[in-house]
Motif scaffolding. Structure first.
Motif, PDB file in Angstrom:
ATOM      1  N   TRP A  29       9.118 -24.653  32.214  1.00 24.12           N
ATOM      2  CA  TRP A  29       9.473 -25.711  31.521  1.00 24.12           C
ATOM      3  C   TRP A  29       9.233 -27.019  31.757  1.00 24.12           C
ATOM      4  CZ3 TRP A  29      12.786 -29.782  32.073  1.00 24.12           C
ATOM      5  CH2 TRP A  29      13.146 -31.140  30.828  1.00 24.12           C
ATOM      6  N   ILE A  30       9.439 -27.210  33.842  1.00 23.71           N
ATOM      7  CA  ILE A  30       9.576 -28.796  34.626  1.00 23.71           C
ATOM      8  C   ILE A  30       7.875 -28.681  34.885  1.00 23.71           C
ATOM      9  CG2 ILE A  30       9.449 -27.762  36.746  1.00 23.71           C
ATOM     10  CD1 ILE A  30      10.743 -31.111  35.385  1.00 23.71           C
ATOM     11  N   SER A  51       0.741 -17.964  38.206  1.00 24.28           N
ATOM     12  CA  SER A  51       1.271 -17.031  37.213  1.00 24.28           C
ATOM     13  C   SER A  51       1.571 -15.415  37.650  1.00 24.28           C
ATOM     14  CB  SER A  51       1.779 -16.916  35.358  1.00 24.28           C
ATOM     15  OG  SER A  51       2.164 -16.150  35.452  1.00 24.28           O
ATOM     16  N   ARG A  52       2.669 -15.577  37.199  1.00 22.33           N
ATOM     17  CA  ARG A  52       3.384 -14.183  37.317  1.00 22.33           C
ATOM     18  C   ARG A  52       2.043 -12.809  36.675  1.00 22.33           C
ATOM     19  NH1 ARG A  52       9.365 -12.750  37.883  1.00 22.33           N
ATOM     20  NH2 ARG A  52       8.488 -14.061  35.748  1.00 22.33           N
ATOM     21  N   ARG A  56       0.018 -16.298  31.031  1.00 27.03           N
ATOM     22  CA  ARG A  56       0.188 -17.170  30.826  1.00 27.03           C
ATOM     23  C   ARG A  56      -0.234 -18.045  32.146  1.00 27.03           C
ATOM     24  NH1 ARG A  56       5.175 -13.795  31.828  1.00 27.03           N
ATOM     25  NH2 ARG A  56       5.057 -14.111  33.829  1.00 27.03           N
ATOM     26  N   TYR A  73       0.378 -16.371  42.497  1.00 29.69           N
ATOM     27  CA  TYR A  73       0.835 -16.907  43.241  1.00 29.69           C
ATOM     28  C   TYR A  73      -0.257 -17.251  44.757  1.00 29.69           C
ATOM     29  CZ  TYR A  73       4.948 -17.765  40.136  1.00 29.69           C
ATOM     30  OH  TYR A  73       6.020 -17.933  39.098  1.00 29.69           O
ATOM     31  N   HIS A  91      14.906 -21.514  41.334  1.00 27.06           N
ATOM     32  CA  HIS A  91      15.353 -21.878  42.888  1.00 27.06           C
ATOM     33  C   HIS A  91      14.696 -20.463  44.299  1.00 27.06           C
ATOM     34  CE1 HIS A  91      17.742 -23.972  40.485  1.00 27.06           C
ATOM     35  NE2 HIS A  91      18.875 -23.961  39.999  1.00 27.06           N
ATOM     36  N   HIS A  94      11.591 -20.529  45.653  1.00 25.79           N
ATOM     37  CA  HIS A  94      11.342 -22.035  45.881  1.00 25.79           C
ATOM     38  C   HIS A  94      10.762 -21.223  47.307  1.00 25.79           C
ATOM     39  CE1 HIS A  94      13.373 -25.010  43.614  1.00 25.79           C
ATOM     40  NE2 HIS A  94      12.434 -23.967  43.014  1.00 25.79           N
ATOM     41  N   LYS A 112      13.461 -29.318  43.667  1.00 31.54           N
ATOM     42  CA  LYS A 112      14.808 -29.347  43.604  1.00 31.54           C
ATOM     43  C   LYS A 112      15.114 -28.072  43.857  1.00 31.54           C
ATOM     44  CE  LYS A 112      16.638 -30.292  39.822  1.00 31.54           C
ATOM     45  NZ  LYS A 112      17.178 -29.522  39.281  1.00 31.54           N
ATOM     46  N   ARG A 178      18.489 -19.263  32.337  1.00 34.52           N
ATOM     47  CA  ARG A 178      18.578 -19.358  33.602  1.00 34.52           C
ATOM     48  C   ARG A 178      19.695 -19.711  34.155  1.00 34.52           C
ATOM     49  NH1 ARG A 178      17.638 -23.032  37.190  1.00 34.52           N
ATOM     50  NH2 ARG A 178      15.710 -24.677  36.016  1.00 34.52           N
ATOM     51  N   HIS A 291      11.365 -37.332  31.613  1.00 37.67           N
ATOM     52  CA  HIS A 291      10.238 -36.674  32.564  1.00 37.67           C
ATOM     53  C   HIS A 291       9.059 -37.517  32.267  1.00 37.67           C
ATOM     54  CE1 HIS A 291      14.054 -34.190  32.771  1.00 37.67           C
ATOM     55  NE2 HIS A 291      13.458 -33.577  34.162  1.00 37.67           N
ATOM     56  N   THR A 344      11.777 -13.599  43.265  1.00 38.85           N
ATOM     57  CA  THR A 344      11.178 -14.382  43.020  1.00 38.85           C
ATOM     58  C   THR A 344       9.009 -13.587  42.564  1.00 38.85           C
ATOM     59  OG1 THR A 344      12.056 -16.221  42.936  1.00 38.85           O
ATOM     60  CG2 THR A 344       9.855 -16.393  42.041  1.00 38.85           C
TER      61      THR A 344
HETATM   62  N1  NAP Z   1      12.594 -32.566  38.525  1.00 40.48           N
HETATM   63  C1  NAP Z   1      13.578 -31.961  37.587  1.00 40.48           C
HETATM   64  O1  NAP Z   1      13.920 -32.723  36.585  1.00 40.48           O
HETATM   65  C2  NAP Z   1      13.609 -30.963  37.037  1.00 40.48           C
HETATM   66  C3  NAP Z   1      13.996 -30.535  36.057  1.00 40.48           C
HETATM   67  C4  NAP Z   1      14.283 -28.882  35.530  1.00 40.48           C
HETATM   68  C5  NAP Z   1      14.144 -27.659  36.569  1.00 40.48           C
HETATM   69  N2  NAP Z   1      13.709 -28.199  37.453  1.00 40.48           N
HETATM   70  C6  NAP Z   1      13.196 -27.758  38.653  1.00 40.48           C
HETATM   71  O2  NAP Z   1      12.600 -26.666  38.540  1.00 40.48           O
HETATM   72  C7  NAP Z   1      12.507 -24.913  39.030  1.00 40.48           C
HETATM   73  C8  NAP Z   1      11.920 -24.730  37.666  1.00 40.48           C
HETATM   74  O3  NAP Z   1      12.682 -24.416  36.765  1.00 40.48           O
HETATM   75  P1  NAP Z   1      12.699 -24.377  34.904  1.00 40.48           P
HETATM   76  O4  NAP Z   1      13.422 -24.844  34.542  1.00 40.48           O
HETATM   77  O5  NAP Z   1      10.812 -25.405  34.966  1.00 40.48           O
HETATM   78  O6  NAP Z   1      12.468 -23.447  34.803  1.00 40.48           O
HETATM   79  P2  NAP Z   1      11.285 -22.088  33.972  1.00 40.48           P
HETATM   80  O7  NAP Z   1      11.213 -22.436  32.930  1.00 40.48           O
HETATM   81  O8  NAP Z   1      12.562 -20.490  34.083  1.00 40.48           O
HETATM   82  O9  NAP Z   1      10.233 -21.660  34.481  1.00 40.48           O
HETATM   83  C9  NAP Z   1      10.334 -21.157  35.920  1.00 40.48           C
HETATM   84  C10 NAP Z   1       8.822 -20.460  36.034  1.00 40.48           C
HETATM   85  O10 NAP Z   1       9.212 -19.783  37.517  1.00 40.48           O
HETATM   86  C11 NAP Z   1       8.105 -19.025  37.458  1.00 40.48           C
HETATM   87  N3  NAP Z   1       9.726 -17.487  37.687  1.00 40.48           N
HETATM   88  C12 NAP Z   1       8.576 -16.463  38.814  1.00 40.48           C
HETATM   89  N4  NAP Z   1       9.917 -16.343  39.741  1.00 40.48           N
HETATM   90  C13 NAP Z   1      10.485 -15.748  38.107  1.00 40.48           C
HETATM   91  C14 NAP Z   1      11.518 -15.246  37.891  1.00 40.48           C
HETATM   92  N5  NAP Z   1      12.231 -14.547  38.810  1.00 40.48           N
HETATM   93  N6  NAP Z   1      11.940 -15.608  36.848  1.00 40.48           N
HETATM   94  C15 NAP Z   1      11.560 -16.178  35.858  1.00 40.48           C
HETATM   95  N7  NAP Z   1      10.911 -17.068  35.741  1.00 40.48           N
HETATM   96  C16 NAP Z   1       9.895 -16.568  37.202  1.00 40.48           C
HETATM   97  C17 NAP Z   1       8.054 -18.332  35.604  1.00 40.48           C
HETATM   98  O11 NAP Z   1       6.407 -18.458  35.557  1.00 40.48           O
HETATM   99  P3  NAP Z   1       5.931 -17.160  35.859  1.00 40.48           P
HETATM  100  O12 NAP Z   1       6.326 -15.324  35.671  1.00 40.48           O
HETATM  101  O13 NAP Z   1       4.952 -17.137  34.350  1.00 40.48           O
HETATM  102  O14 NAP Z   1       4.767 -16.710  37.415  1.00 40.48           O
HETATM  103  C18 NAP Z   1       8.451 -19.180  34.819  1.00 40.48           C
HETATM  104  O15 NAP Z   1       7.812 -19.857  33.733  1.00 40.48           O
HETATM  105  C19 NAP Z   1      13.601 -25.593  39.304  1.00 40.48           C
HETATM  106  O16 NAP Z   1      14.209 -24.640  40.271  1.00 40.48           O
HETATM  107  C20 NAP Z   1      14.661 -26.216  38.932  1.00 40.48           C
HETATM  108  O17 NAP Z   1      15.790 -26.614  40.374  1.00 40.48           O
HETATM  109  C21 NAP Z   1      13.215 -29.667  38.344  1.00 40.48           C
END
Ligand code: NAP
Length: 353
Positions: A29-30, A51-52, A56, A73, A91, A94, A112, A178, A291, A344
């Motif tokens: 998402w981010i 991506s994994r 994707r 990765y 998280h 990271h 973060k 999540r 954002h 992760t």
């Molecule tokens: N700055 C901001 O405003 C903001 C807003 C939201 C989130 N965030 C931060 O960004 C990070 C990601 O958040 P998100 O909301 O983008 O999460 P998300 O939509 O779930 O995406 C995370 C991505 O990480 C990968 N991944 C790797 N290991 C994973 C696992 N074990 N389970 C699920 N996905 C995994 C996946 O991509 P692949 O499997 O394709 O590699 C997934 O698409 C968080 O740490 C959050 O704190 C920041």
């Protein structure tokens, strides 16, 4: 943006920053919000995505016109046409993802929280320093023009002696998110709570005393927490964060001469006001943004810092990130919230297609 009687933001145009070739690690998402904002507002190049799952990363690359897509990765970290890796996994990934990139000689911008705890954040800082690469936490709030104005107000002593910071962050999430997954270090603390805690520690430093109470969620994560803190000199802070529902997400910084009230969401582009005891006010008027309007500032600042030969960002140093996580660690200790071993980097099913 108008701010009569207030300092002007000193943040340069994002489009004028020197260009870096970015690699997205974890296209969720981010990652989409970051890519949209960067491509619309800067000359930064999103050069690759990892991506994994190769499917994707290919889908993400196609959606955003990105030239290279990798199915792991490790491959992204090793990619020759990438200067900096943007780590945006959950998280729990990271630290491992940042280490992968640093070991490959890449700069890193890590979403973060930069690590699950202060120890992971400290390890990233030590490894980046030893490798001579740039590392920072993507705490985008502190890169926003409005926050540069707030910084100038704080530095000038306009508020007098700071006595109190009150900040809260609540949001509603779909049950499939999540944030309800204990294995991904769910709960509000690291997703939402990092904003109020970062603000409190930025303004007041590390607390001398902290008391926290929590409420569990049926999913097994923490649902809500409140923390009160006391600092050397007597200042206090109050923080609440939860996954129950949307809140004003406002923040207030109280000083002996004036009070600074930041409209919610205080962590995003938007207005704030200084209120004086005689009823007069100074207002920083800025359209509320999300954002898309805000994420490009951190990317541009990172590109300028790297071009200048810096290995850290002055807007959010790793020491500041570690300090925030020390407070989060203490809250978790008091609540008995234990995070899992990071998982992760284990391959997902799609990796075996
Ligand atoms: N700055 C901001 O405003 C903001 C807003 C939201 C989130 N965030 C931060 O960004 C990070 C990601 O958040 P998100 O909301 O983008 O999460 P998300 O939509 O779930 O995406 C995370 C991505 O990480 C990968 N991944 C790797 N290991 C994973 C696992 N074990 N389970 C699920 N996905 C995994 C996946 O991509 P692949 O499997 O394709 O590699 C997934 O698409 C968080 O740490 C959050 O704190 C920041």
């Amino acid at each position: 943006m108008t701010s009569i009687g207030l300092p002007h933001p000193r943040v340069p145009e994002s489009r004028d920053a020197p260009s870096l070739r970015w690699g997205i690690m974890g296209p969720g998402w981010i990652a989409e919000r970051f890519t949209e904002s960067i491509q619309a507002h800067t000359g930064q190049v999103i050069a690759a995505v990892g991506s994994r799952s190769l499917n994707r990363s290919k889908a993400f690359a196609e959606a955003f016109d990105i030239p290279a897509a990798y199915g792991s990765y490790e491959e992204l970290a090793a990619a020759p046409d990438v200067d900096i890796v943007y780590v945006c996994t959950p998280h729990t990934g990271h630290h491992a993802a940042a280490v992968l990139a640093i070991d490959a000689g890449k700069h890193v911008l890590v979403e973060k929280p930069v690590g699950l705890d202060a120890a992971q954040a400290g390890d990233i800082a030590a490894r980046a320093e030893a490798a001579g690469v740039f590392a920072a936490e993507a705490m985008w709030t502190f890169f926003l023009p409005k926050f540069d104005v707030i910084r100038q107000i704080l530095d000038a002593g306009t508020l007098g002696t700071i006595t109190t910071v009150v900040a809260e962050y609540g949001e509603h999430f779909d049950p499939s998110h999540r944030i309800f997954n204990p294995d991904l270090a769910g709960g509000p603390l690291l997703d939402l709570g990092t904003y109020p805690l970062a603000l409190v520690t930025e303004v007041l430093g590390s607390p001398r005393y902290l008391w926290a109470v929590g409420q569990p969620h049926e999913s097994g994560v923490n649902a809500q927490l409140s923390a009160i803190m006391q600092f050397d000199g007597g200042a206090q802070a109050v923080v609440n964060t939860h996954v129950h529902n949307f809140t004003p997400t406002a923040a207030t910084i109280v000083g002996s001469k004036a009070t600074l009230v930041i409209d919610g969401p205080f962590n995003m582009p938007g207005a704030f006001e200084i209120r004086f005891p005689d009823g007069s006010r100074l207002r920083h008027d800025e359209p509320a943004g999300g954002h898309f309007e805000g994420l490009h500032y951190e990317a541009a600042a990172v590109a300028r810092a790297i071009a200048a030969g810096s290995t850290q960002s002055s807007e959010r140093t790793l020491a500041a990130s570690i300090r925030t996580l020390e407070v989060a660690d203490e809250i978790r200790r008091q609540l008995g919230v234990v995070f899992p071993v990071p998982v992760t980097l284990l391959p997902s099913k799609e990796n075996h297609e």
